[in-house]
Design an enzyme around this catalytic site. Sequence first.
Site, mmCIF file in Angstrom:
data_model
loop_
_atom_site.group_PDB
_atom_site.id
_atom_site.type_symbol
_atom_site.label_atom_id
_atom_site.label_comp_id
_atom_site.label_asym_id
_atom_site.label_seq_id
_atom_site.Cartn_x
_atom_site.Cartn_y
_atom_site.Cartn_z
ATOM 1 C CB CYS A 5 -0.908 0.026 1.220
ATOM 2 S SG CYS A 5 -1.753 1.606 1.372
ATOM 3 C CB CYS A 11 -3.426 6.098 5.306
ATOM 4 S SG CYS A 11 -5.006 5.403 5.793
ATOM 5 C CB CYS A 14 -4.344 -0.830 6.642
ATOM 6 S SG CYS A 14 -5.941 -0.612 5.867
ATOM 7 C CB CYS A 88 -8.242 2.193 -0.591
ATOM 8 S SG CYS A 88 -8.247 1.350 0.987
ATOM 9 C CE1 TYR A 241 -25.508 0.352 23.165
ATOM 10 C CE2 TYR A 241 -25.910 -1.934 23.783
ATOM 11 C CZ TYR A 241 -25.571 -0.641 24.132
ATOM 12 O OH TYR A 241 -25.288 -0.347 25.453
ATOM 13 C CD GLU A 262 -29.266 2.320 16.304
ATOM 14 O OE1 GLU A 262 -28.635 1.264 16.460
ATOM 15 O OE2 GLU A 262 -28.735 3.443 16.252
ATOM 16 C CG ASP A 310 -23.248 -5.287 17.183
ATOM 17 O OD1 ASP A 310 -22.087 -4.977 17.500
ATOM 18 O OD2 ASP A 310 -23.603 -5.458 16.002
ATOM 19 C CB CYS A 337 -16.264 -3.601 16.492
ATOM 20 S SG CYS A 337 -16.907 -2.093 17.207
HETATM 21 N N1 SAH Z 1 -26.297 -4.557 15.358
HETATM 22 C C1 SAH Z 1 -26.196 -3.649 14.256
HETATM 23 C C2 SAH Z 1 -25.532 -2.320 14.601
HETATM 24 C C3 SAH Z 1 -24.252 -2.394 15.386
HETATM 25 S S1 SAH Z 1 -23.327 -0.887 15.442
HETATM 26 C C4 SAH Z 1 -25.523 -4.311 13.091
HETATM 27 O O1 SAH Z 1 -24.958 -5.387 13.205
HETATM 28 O O2 SAH Z 1 -25.575 -3.736 11.986
HETATM 29 C C5 SAH Z 1 -23.821 -0.147 16.925
HETATM 30 C C6 SAH Z 1 -25.132 0.587 16.847
HETATM 31 O O3 SAH Z 1 -25.381 1.131 18.145
HETATM 32 C C7 SAH Z 1 -25.181 1.766 15.871
HETATM 33 O O4 SAH Z 1 -26.278 1.609 15.021
HETATM 34 C C8 SAH Z 1 -25.365 2.990 16.787
HETATM 35 O O5 SAH Z 1 -26.188 3.979 16.206
HETATM 36 C C9 SAH Z 1 -26.034 2.376 17.997
HETATM 37 N N2 SAH Z 1 -25.878 3.073 19.272
HETATM 38 C C10 SAH Z 1 -24.824 3.796 19.718
HETATM 39 N N3 SAH Z 1 -25.036 4.210 20.988
HETATM 40 C C11 SAH Z 1 -26.238 3.736 21.356
HETATM 41 C C12 SAH Z 1 -27.002 3.821 22.564
HETATM 42 N N4 SAH Z 1 -26.541 4.484 23.639
HETATM 43 N N5 SAH Z 1 -28.197 3.219 22.607
HETATM 44 C C13 SAH Z 1 -28.671 2.528 21.532
HETATM 45 N N6 SAH Z 1 -27.989 2.425 20.364
HETATM 46 C C14 SAH Z 1 -26.789 3.015 20.273
#
Ligand code: SAH
Length: 381
Positions: A5, A11, A14, A88, A241, A262, A310, A337
């Site tokens: 790269c 950057c 990565c 990229c 989430y 969400e 999540d 993540c």
């Molecule tokens: N499960 C989903 C999104 C995961 S990303 C998927 O797999 O696509 C995390 C998500 O949490 C995002 O959409 C973000 O907007 C949301 N988020 C962030 N802070 C939050 C909170 N305090 N309460 C609820 N959702 C939240």
Amino acid sequence: MSKKCPYEKKCGGCQYIDLPYEEQLKKKQKETNKLLSSFGKVKPIIGMKDPWHYRNKVHGVVAGDRHGNCFTGIYENRSHRVIRVDSCLIENQKADAIMNTVTSLMKSFKMRPYNEDTGYGFLRHILVRTGYHTGQIMVVLVTASPVFPSKNNFVKALRKEHPEITTIVANVNNRNTSMVLGDKQQILYGKGYIEDVLCGKTFRISSKSFYQVNPVQTEILYEKALSLAGLTGQELVVDAYCGIGTIGIIASKTAGKVIGVELNQDAVRDAVNNAKMNGIENIRFYCNDAGRFLVNMAEQGEKADVVIMDPPRSGSTEEFMDAVGKLGAEKVVYVSCNPETLARDVRYMKKLGYRAEEAWLVDMFPGTVHVETVVLLVRKP
Ligand code: SAH
């Protein structure tokens, strides 16, 4: 693997791009083991067969040189200097080509790149989102002003070069901020969103909603998460989430009822639509802070059997996790993540009586240090 790269040093996106892919996987495994193996068994990382050009979402900052030539790039490590990037190694190649076309059209349309220091200029960012299974493509042009000069001709010229584009959105961001997207937007062409397919369900994704960036690995991740949840068709499942509702919608056929929560309004709107589009009736979505929402549920004496969570990189909150305990969830499937905040939260969940049974690693971000983890936590009385 090993491709070179040319932007790597400047950057900084990565950190592992120089390493053979097998090495990258080994390092991610080792780092995550360090954080999680004291809690439970960490399974071997699931890598990609082809770890290049996987990113379905591509973003470029618009800039120009002294001769009026425009290009897109990235900010040099924490500065305002834009490094030109034409392609990229981890980004979708069609998306990169579209960004290059947009900037090459700018000169003849007398469209100036926005300058963060002076506040002059028009086009700030370009965002391209692609649907892996549908081939749909959304281009978001982020501008500093709401008046888009000769927009119809610009759209025409762009579509002539790239008839594969299915929608074009103009987003206005006139604030001095590191956020890419502003609040106001208008659709210049098409539906204003794209669709993609994951695990046999169709999802609508609009410009501001979160959507996983690696569609191939996302299916593997979701299948793993759901097999850990081990649903039988009876359970009340919370998808916390939930973004545009992907996990909850995929889980719904093996659950009694699903509740998604969400914070992002646009994502919730997409989620509601996605449930309808897939003909799913046992799911409800709520726009709220996940912690606040679960506390309310618990205060009303409600129960949940399985919580799938999540959260963003910052992880969850004690308020949220305390409420999970009060809801009496037998199983928690934690998708993360960021293994560091995951480890912190798993430690806290342990105090609430939840034991980490197993952790799976899915490499969603080849070339980078990042890794996705899914942990099954089971309540031990
Ligand atoms: N499960 C989903 C999104 C995961 S990303 C998927 O797999 O696509 C995390 C998500 O949490 C995002 O959409 C973000 O907007 C949301 N988020 C962030 N802070 C939050 C909170 N305090 N309460 C609820 N959702 C939240």
